[in-house]
Design an enzyme around this catalytic site. Structure first.
Site, PDB file in Angstrom:
ATOM      1  N   LYS A   1     -27.557 -13.489  22.275  1.00 59.77           N
ATOM      2  CA  LYS A   1     -27.878 -11.988  23.637  1.00 59.77           C
ATOM      3  C   LYS A   1     -25.783 -12.155  23.825  1.00 59.77           C
ATOM      4  O   LYS A   1     -26.180 -12.989  25.258  1.00 59.77           O
ATOM      5  CB  LYS A   1     -28.985 -12.220  24.486  1.00 59.77           C
ATOM      6  CG  LYS A   1     -29.271 -10.830  24.879  1.00 59.77           C
ATOM      7  CD  LYS A   1     -29.820 -11.981  26.677  1.00 59.77           C
ATOM      8  CE  LYS A   1     -28.956 -11.638  27.543  1.00 59.77           C
ATOM      9  NZ  LYS A   1     -27.668 -10.978  27.917  1.00 59.77           N
TER      10      LYS A   1
ATOM     11  N   GLU B   1     -24.067 -24.708  30.665  1.00 58.52           N
ATOM     12  CA  GLU B   1     -22.571 -24.656  31.270  1.00 58.52           C
ATOM     13  C   GLU B   1     -22.716 -23.581  32.662  1.00 58.52           C
ATOM     14  O   GLU B   1     -22.944 -22.733  32.235  1.00 58.52           O
ATOM     15  CB  GLU B   1     -21.853 -24.431  30.309  1.00 58.52           C
ATOM     16  CG  GLU B   1     -21.640 -24.624  29.401  1.00 58.52           C
ATOM     17  CD  GLU B   1     -20.521 -26.674  29.702  1.00 58.52           C
ATOM     18  OE1 GLU B   1     -20.740 -26.431  30.258  1.00 58.52           O
ATOM     19  OE2 GLU B   1     -21.178 -27.347  28.361  1.00 58.52           O
TER      20      GLU B   1
ATOM     21  N   CYS C   1     -14.837 -20.106  35.507  1.00 59.38           N
ATOM     22  CA  CYS C   1     -15.737 -21.586  35.787  1.00 59.38           C
ATOM     23  C   CYS C   1     -14.986 -22.083  36.219  1.00 59.38           C
ATOM     24  O   CYS C   1     -15.462 -22.902  36.926  1.00 59.38           O
ATOM     25  CB  CYS C   1     -16.761 -22.049  34.364  1.00 59.38           C
ATOM     26  SG  CYS C   1     -15.674 -21.747  33.223  1.00 59.38           S
TER      27      CYS C   1
ATOM     28  N   GLU D   1     -19.887 -21.332  44.781  1.00 60.15           N
ATOM     29  CA  GLU D   1     -19.391 -19.871  44.181  1.00 60.15           C
ATOM     30  C   GLU D   1     -19.014 -18.599  44.265  1.00 60.15           C
ATOM     31  O   GLU D   1     -19.576 -18.020  44.241  1.00 60.15           O
ATOM     32  CB  GLU D   1     -19.441 -20.322  43.040  1.00 60.15           C
ATOM     33  CG  GLU D   1     -18.706 -20.060  41.607  1.00 60.15           C
ATOM     34  CD  GLU D   1     -19.739 -19.559  39.721  1.00 60.15           C
ATOM     35  OE1 GLU D   1     -20.595 -19.618  39.922  1.00 60.15           O
ATOM     36  OE2 GLU D   1     -18.565 -20.177  39.340  1.00 60.15           O
TER      37      GLU D   1
HETATM   38  P1  NAD Z   1     -25.295 -15.583  34.960  1.00 65.75           P
HETATM   39  O1  NAD Z   1     -26.285 -16.301  35.002  1.00 65.75           O
HETATM   40  O2  NAD Z   1     -25.772 -13.963  35.584  1.00 65.75           O
HETATM   41  O3  NAD Z   1     -25.815 -14.617  33.690  1.00 65.75           O
HETATM   42  C1  NAD Z   1     -25.412 -14.942  31.916  1.00 65.75           C
HETATM   43  C2  NAD Z   1     -26.103 -15.039  31.041  1.00 65.75           C
HETATM   44  O4  NAD Z   1     -27.227 -15.413  31.042  1.00 65.75           O
HETATM   45  C3  NAD Z   1     -25.881 -13.254  30.403  1.00 65.75           C
HETATM   46  O5  NAD Z   1     -26.252 -13.048  29.082  1.00 65.75           O
HETATM   47  C4  NAD Z   1     -27.653 -12.686  31.351  1.00 65.75           C
HETATM   48  O6  NAD Z   1     -28.318 -11.649  30.513  1.00 65.75           O
HETATM   49  C5  NAD Z   1     -28.398 -14.120  30.858  1.00 65.75           C
HETATM   50  N1  NAD Z   1     -29.856 -14.234  31.971  1.00 65.75           N
HETATM   51  C6  NAD Z   1     -30.088 -14.141  33.592  1.00 65.75           C
HETATM   52  N2  NAD Z   1     -30.983 -14.207  33.544  1.00 65.75           N
HETATM   53  C7  NAD Z   1     -31.890 -15.034  32.270  1.00 65.75           C
HETATM   54  C8  NAD Z   1     -32.426 -15.632  31.988  1.00 65.75           C
HETATM   55  N3  NAD Z   1     -33.693 -15.387  33.319  1.00 65.75           N
HETATM   56  N4  NAD Z   1     -33.411 -16.118  31.301  1.00 65.75           N
HETATM   57  C9  NAD Z   1     -32.546 -15.973  30.185  1.00 65.75           C
HETATM   58  N5  NAD Z   1     -30.759 -15.593  30.648  1.00 65.75           N
HETATM   59  C10 NAD Z   1     -30.961 -14.820  31.801  1.00 65.75           C
HETATM   60  O7  NAD Z   1     -24.020 -15.073  35.016  1.00 65.75           O
HETATM   61  P2  NAD Z   1     -22.386 -14.259  34.488  1.00 65.75           P
HETATM   62  O8  NAD Z   1     -22.464 -13.672  36.311  1.00 65.75           O
HETATM   63  O9  NAD Z   1     -22.486 -13.778  33.186  1.00 65.75           O
HETATM   64  O10 NAD Z   1     -21.785 -15.415  34.304  1.00 65.75           O
HETATM   65  C11 NAD Z   1     -21.211 -15.981  35.951  1.00 65.75           C
HETATM   66  C12 NAD Z   1     -20.995 -17.867  35.994  1.00 65.75           C
HETATM   67  O11 NAD Z   1     -21.201 -18.562  34.888  1.00 65.75           O
HETATM   68  C13 NAD Z   1     -20.537 -18.517  36.757  1.00 65.75           C
HETATM   69  O12 NAD Z   1     -21.575 -19.290  37.978  1.00 65.75           O
HETATM   70  C14 NAD Z   1     -20.158 -18.874  35.927  1.00 65.75           C
HETATM   71  O13 NAD Z   1     -19.143 -20.006  36.682  1.00 65.75           O
HETATM   72  C15 NAD Z   1     -20.793 -19.464  34.549  1.00 65.75           C
HETATM   73  N6  NAD Z   1     -19.869 -19.813  33.796  1.00 65.75           N
HETATM   74  C16 NAD Z   1     -19.344 -20.985  32.743  1.00 65.75           C
HETATM   75  C17 NAD Z   1     -18.896 -21.939  32.832  1.00 65.75           C
HETATM   76  C18 NAD Z   1     -18.936 -23.386  32.434  1.00 65.75           C
HETATM   77  O14 NAD Z   1     -18.270 -23.340  31.354  1.00 65.75           O
HETATM   78  N7  NAD Z   1     -18.996 -24.439  32.695  1.00 65.75           N
HETATM   79  C19 NAD Z   1     -18.073 -20.216  31.801  1.00 65.75           C
HETATM   80  C20 NAD Z   1     -17.950 -19.476  32.088  1.00 65.75           C
HETATM   81  C21 NAD Z   1     -19.354 -19.115  32.959  1.00 65.75           C
END
Ligand code: NAD
Length: 500
Positions: free
Chosen positions: A179, A254, A288, A389
């Site tokens: 997804k 992550e 991130c 963040e």
């Molecule tokens: P997000 O948490 O809003 O979404 C991430 C994914 O999860 C999306 O595909 C979203 O549709 C899905 N999602 C949301 N709610 C869900 C649920 N209840 N069940 C299952 N899936 C769900 O994050 P974002 O805004 O897309 O990305 C930014 C975040 O990602 C920041 O916090 C960033 O630090 C983190 N990030 C971490 C790393 C790492 O390797 N640690 C790398 C890149 C980004």
């Protein structure tokens, strides 16, 4: 690959067929740079997930038996295809996600590197052989694939992050329901199209587009999906972990970061400024691993602040595909609002706004989501701008008296992803390598620049103890089986027949 943007209607990929969502609903992907429509995608629901899981479950029965070197060869061909189309995919990324072209090329390159690394893993996937405590007995451990993996990804590395999960999952013999983020569905689609072209059998990789609440949540709760790998925010991670608990799933998370660069009084300040600008404002701060805190020794605080503000004010904002652009847009209107709300929070808390702090307009920027690179000075480590963040081009300068205090401040947040220190003192550098509570530490470099063959991930609230990339990634996508082969022809009892 077709590259007509705007009009095209894309579909899910289930069991080797391109299909509409059962409910017929759609959503649009638009460019954060200028609002242009990128394409229309299925807004799928639980039924679509169920169908994709069924296809992946059926495909697992054969895929797990395909020799791992053959699985690796498909990844190798995928890496070649991605290399051939690198410029095209990078250009699309600068449109759909907003990164400047050079960084978009880096994102694609990371996926190429990861696929090549994991392709080679097809001829390793090593276990252990050990002696037995009994005569005429042979012991070994082997990695076993687990089954259907639910891959849920964010938008900020739309090609690299799917590769960190999908390449190791495939080479280990699992099948996948993927997804992609709703802000970057076309890049997710391209990723799957190229793997299909590389020769992946039907049903091994399925893509279901749609939101986290509908598609993501169904994957997390689906009884036939034993592994969930998610990169996203801390809040999403906690929810996913909770929702997967009843199924006792393997959950690999992550999550966020609040990464710091430490600059000590013996640092090369020019180098430090370059590292900070790249780490704080590259990808508009939406990594991130972005440096959202800079912890500076009081003896060099004033000159560092001066140089940093001057460097930030020189950065050119614009669409990522235009030559000369240093900083692209942020991902959407919600992100722009959130980033600006932190400017208000910071000023309200008494931090000094040194530069930026506003939405950028003029020269067509008003058609996209652009925010001026923002630096706060005189930040107290406890302030919200130093703790939470922001995920935008905002960084906070914190003044400290010595290296010990710098490390305490760096560690004083809930996250533990990346960290960095600029110093010429080897003893201080080694103490920092030992004492910084983070999954990654850089010496005399910024907080970004990970390579695919080392573990990637963080401590504390950045995750739940797993790592992607390198050998560590294999632990997420396999389970160990220990095997004992007794060729003595008699029943030998471990721990009991001790005579030897
Ligand atoms: P997000 O948490 O809003 O979404 C991430 C994914 O999860 C999306 O595909 C979203 O549709 C899905 N999602 C949301 N709610 C869900 C649920 N209840 N069940 C299952 N899936 C769900 O994050 P974002 O805004 O897309 O990305 C930014 C975040 O990602 C920041 O916090 C960033 O630090 C983190 N990030 C971490 C790393 C790492 O390797 N640690 C790398 C890149 C980004």
């Amino acid at each position: 690959m077709t590259a007509v943007l705007g009009m095209e209607r894309f579909r899910n990929y289930v069991g080797g067929e391109w299909v509409e969502a059962a409910n017929g609903e759609t959503f649009e992907s638009t460019s954060p740079a200028n609002g242009e429509t990128i394409g229309t995608f299925p807004k799928s629901g639980a039924d679509d997930v169920d169908r994709a899981v069924e296809a992946a479950k059926a495909a697992f029965e054969d895929w797990r038996l395909v020799p791992a070197p053959r699985r690796g060869e498909i990844l190798f061909r995928f890496a070649q295809l991605l290399a051939e189309r690198k410029d095209e995919v990078a250009e699309l990324m600068s449109r759909e996600m907003g990164k400047v072209l050079a960084e978009a090329g880096g994102d694609v390159q990371e996926a190429i590197d990861m696929s090549l690394y994991m392709a080679g893993e097809g001829r390793r996937l090593s276990g252990q052989t050990t002696p037995s405590e009994l005569r005429d007995k042979f012991n070994m451990s082997v990695r076993m694939p687990i089954g259907v993996v639910g891959v849920i990804t964010p938008w900020n590395f739309p090609i690299a992050i799917p590769s960190w999960k999908i390449a190791p999952a495939l080479v280990c013999g699992n099948t996948i329901v993927f997804k992609p983020a709703t802000d970057t569905p076309l890049l997710g689609q391209r990723f799957v199209e190229l793997l299909d072209e590389a020769g992946l059998p039907k049903g091994v990789l399925n893509v279901v587009h749609g939101g986290g609440g509908a598609v993501g949540d169904r994957l997390v709760r689906h009884p036939d999906v034993p592994v969930i790998t998610l990169t996203g925010s801390r809040e999403t991670g906690v929810q996913v972990l909770r929702n997967a608990a009843e199924g006792l799933k393997h959950v690999h998370l992550e999550l966020g970061g609040k990464n710091a660069i430490i600059v000590l009084d013996d640092a090369d300040l020019d180098l430090a400024v370059e590292g900070i600008v790249w780490s704080a404002f590259g990808t508009s701060g939406q990594r991130c691993t972005a440096a959202s805190r800079v912890i500076v020794h009081e003896a060099v605080y004033e000159p560092l602040q001066r140089r940093l503000v001057a460097a930030a004010e020189k950065l050119r904002l614009g669409p990522g595909w235009e030559p000369g652009t240093d900083v692209g847009p942020v991902i959407n209107a919600r992100a722009l609002e959130k980033i600006h709300s932190y400017t208000e929070i910071g000023t309200g808390e008494g931090a000094k706004l040194l530069t930026g702090g506003e939405v950028a307009t003029g020269n067509g920027l008003e058609h996209g989501f652009y925010y001026r690179p923002t630096i706060f000075g005189d930040v107290d480590p406890g302030m919200r701008v130093a703790q939470e963040e922001i995920f935008g081009p905002t960084t906070a300068l914190i003044r400290v008296r010595d290296a010990g205090e710098a490390i305490r401040v760096a560690n004083g947040v809930r996250y533990g992803l990346s960290s960095s220190i600029f110093t010429r003192n080897v003893n201080t550098a080694f103490r920092a390598m030992r004492d910084l509570q983070a999954g990654i530490t850089y010496i005399n470099a910024g907080t970004i620049g990970a390579e695919v063959h080392l573990p990637f991930g963080g401590t504390k609230d950045t995750g739940n103890g797993h790592r992607e990339a390198g050998q560590a990634a294999l632990d997420v996508f396999t389970e160990w089986k220990s095997i004992y082969v007794d060729y003595s022809g008699k029943l030998q009892k471990a721990q009991i027949d001790t005579a030897g």
